[in-house]
Write a protein that holds these residues in place. Structure first.
Motif, PDB file in Angstrom:
ATOM      1  N   ARG A 198      -5.340   0.202  -6.789  1.00 49.72           N
ATOM      2  CA  ARG A 198      -3.915   0.177  -7.181  1.00 49.72           C
ATOM      3  C   ARG A 198      -3.186  -0.949  -6.843  1.00 49.72           C
ATOM      4  O   ARG A 198      -2.720  -1.854  -7.474  1.00 49.72           O
TER       5      ARG A 198
ATOM      6  N   ASP B 232      -8.578   4.840  -4.411  1.00 49.49           N
ATOM      7  CA  ASP B 232      -7.942   4.590  -5.569  1.00 49.49           C
ATOM      8  C   ASP B 232      -6.746   3.755  -5.182  1.00 49.49           C
ATOM      9  O   ASP B 232      -6.378   2.924  -5.997  1.00 49.49           O
ATOM     10  N   LEU B 233      -6.349   3.958  -3.821  1.00 50.60           N
ATOM     11  CA  LEU B 233      -5.087   3.293  -3.358  1.00 50.60           C
ATOM     12  C   LEU B 233      -5.289   1.472  -3.503  1.00 50.60           C
ATOM     13  O   LEU B 233      -4.627   0.843  -3.736  1.00 50.60           O
TER      14      LEU B 233
ATOM     15  N   PRO C 260      -7.095  -0.461   3.240  1.00 47.70           N
ATOM     16  CA  PRO C 260      -5.953   0.733   3.598  1.00 47.70           C
ATOM     17  C   PRO C 260      -6.527   1.416   4.670  1.00 47.70           C
ATOM     18  O   PRO C 260      -5.777   1.754   5.645  1.00 47.70           O
TER      19      PRO C 260
ATOM     20  N   LYS D  77      -6.672   9.079   5.184  1.00 50.52           N
ATOM     21  CA  LYS D  77      -5.623   9.487   4.589  1.00 50.52           C
ATOM     22  C   LYS D  77      -4.241  10.160   5.169  1.00 50.52           C
ATOM     23  O   LYS D  77      -3.110   9.919   4.825  1.00 50.52           O
TER      24      LYS D  77
ATOM     25  N   ALA E 167       2.367   1.679  -3.460  1.00 50.85           N
ATOM     26  CA  ALA E 167       1.200   2.178  -4.404  1.00 50.85           C
ATOM     27  C   ALA E 167       1.118   3.647  -4.041  1.00 50.85           C
ATOM     28  O   ALA E 167       0.607   4.325  -5.091  1.00 50.85           O
ATOM     29  N   ALA E 168       1.060   4.097  -2.912  1.00 50.93           N
ATOM     30  CA  ALA E 168       0.720   5.373  -2.629  1.00 50.93           C
ATOM     31  C   ALA E 168       1.854   6.297  -3.379  1.00 50.93           C
ATOM     32  O   ALA E 168       1.301   7.283  -3.808  1.00 50.93           O
TER      33      ALA E 168
ATOM     34  N   LEU F 125      -4.699  11.842  -4.144  1.00 49.13           N
ATOM     35  CA  LEU F 125      -4.513  10.452  -3.523  1.00 49.13           C
ATOM     36  C   LEU F 125      -5.812  10.218  -2.867  1.00 49.13           C
ATOM     37  O   LEU F 125      -6.364  11.167  -2.118  1.00 49.13           O
TER      38      LEU F 125
ATOM     39  N   LEU G 152       0.955  -1.283  -0.043  1.00 46.50           N
ATOM     40  CA  LEU G 152      -0.156   0.076   0.039  1.00 46.50           C
ATOM     41  C   LEU G 152       0.822   1.258  -0.171  1.00 46.50           C
ATOM     42  O   LEU G 152       0.611   2.457  -0.827  1.00 46.50           O
TER      43      LEU G 152
ATOM     44  N   ALA H 188       1.346   6.593  -6.988  1.00 42.76           N
ATOM     45  CA  ALA H 188       0.334   7.725  -7.223  1.00 42.76           C
ATOM     46  C   ALA H 188       0.645   8.960  -6.980  1.00 42.76           C
ATOM     47  O   ALA H 188       0.123   9.885  -7.613  1.00 42.76           O
TER      48      ALA H 188
END
Length: 206
Positions: free
Chosen positions: A40, A36-37, A48, A55, A19-20, A32, A16, A23
Motif C-alpha cells: 500500500r 500488504d502495508l 515496515p 505487527k 496506510a495502516a 492487516l 506507513l 487498511a
C-alpha cells in the motif's frame, strides 16, 4: 536518511501509519499484514519491519499516535460538553485509531510510550471534570466523574460507529452526542457546556 523509494526516515514512518489506518478502516485490524502495508505504501517488504519490528509493534505505534491525537482533540474542546463532542468526533473520523487504542490484545499495551500517551489523554479529560459540582451519588470525586464522562462518550461513539443507534439519533454524531452529554450532566454544566458557576473552585481528587 532516505529509503530506496526516496522517503525520509520520519516521513516513511508516518506514511506507513497512515496506510495502516486506511487498511484497518477497510478490513479491520485482523486482516492487516506488514506485507500488504508495504504494498500500500509502495515500499520494500522489509520497510515496515525495519520501523516497527512486527505487527504488534506497528499497532503499538498506531495506538500511541491515536492517544496523542485524542489528547490534542480534547484540548481543543472548550469545557466538558465540547470536550465530549470532540471525543465522539475523533472516534468517528479516526475509526482505525479508535478501534486499535481500546483493543489492548492487539498491541503492547504496557509499553512505556503507550502508558505515557494514554495518561496524557486521560489527564485532559480529568481536567474537564475537576470543576464540576458534585452530582447525585457523587462518591468517587474527580475520578468518578472522569469515569462517568468517559463511559458516556466512549459508549456513544462505539454505538455510532457500529451503526447501532436508532434513527432518532439523526445523522450528525457531534450534535447527537451534544444532546446526550447535556442530558446526562444536566445542571452541572452551564449553557456553554462548561462547569456550572457554583463549581469554579476545583475539588480534591478522590
Amino acid at each position: 536518511m532516505t529509503d530506496a523509494r526516496g522517503y525520509h526516515h520520519g516521513d516513511l514512518r508516518r506514511v506507513l501509519l497512515a496506510a495502516a489506518a486506511v487498511a484497518i478502516e477497510e478490513s479491520g485490524p485482523a486482516a492487516l499484514s506488514l506485507r500488504d502495508l508495504a504494498r500500500r505504501a509502495g515500499v520494500s517488504h522489509a520497510a515496515p519491519a525495519h520501523h516497527f519490528g512486527d505487527k504488534p509493534g506497528l499497532l503499538t505505534a498506531l495506538a500511541v499516535e491515536g492517544f496523542d491525537l485524542l489528547a490534542a482533540a480534547l484540548k481543543a474542546g472548550d469545557g466538558l460538553l465540547e470536550m465530549g463532542v470532540a471525543y465522539v468526533d475523533f472516534a468517528v473520523r479516526r475509526r482505525a485509531h479508535f478501534e486499535v487504542m481500546y483493543r489492548s490484545d492487539l498491541y503492547r499495551a504496557d509499553a512505556p510510550e503507550v502508558v505515557a500517551a494514554r495518561g496524557r489523554s486521560r489527564a485532559v479529560l480529568r481536567s474537564a471534570v475537576a470543576d464540576l459540582p458534585p452530582g447525585p451519588g457523587a462518591a468517587g470525586g474527580v475520578a468518578g466523574d472522569a469515569l462517568a464522562a468517559w463511559s458516556i462518550v466512549h459508549g456513544f461513539a462505539t454505538l455510532w460507529n457500529a451503526g447501532a443507534l436508532p434513527d432518532e439519533a439523526g445523522d450528525d454524531p457531534r450534535e447527537a452526542a451534544r444532546v446526550v452529554i447535556r442530558r446526562l450532566f444536566g445542571s452541572r454544566v452551564d449553557a456553554r457546556g462548561r462547569a456550572a458557576p457554583a463549581a469554579r473552585s476545583p475539588r480534591t481528587p478522590a
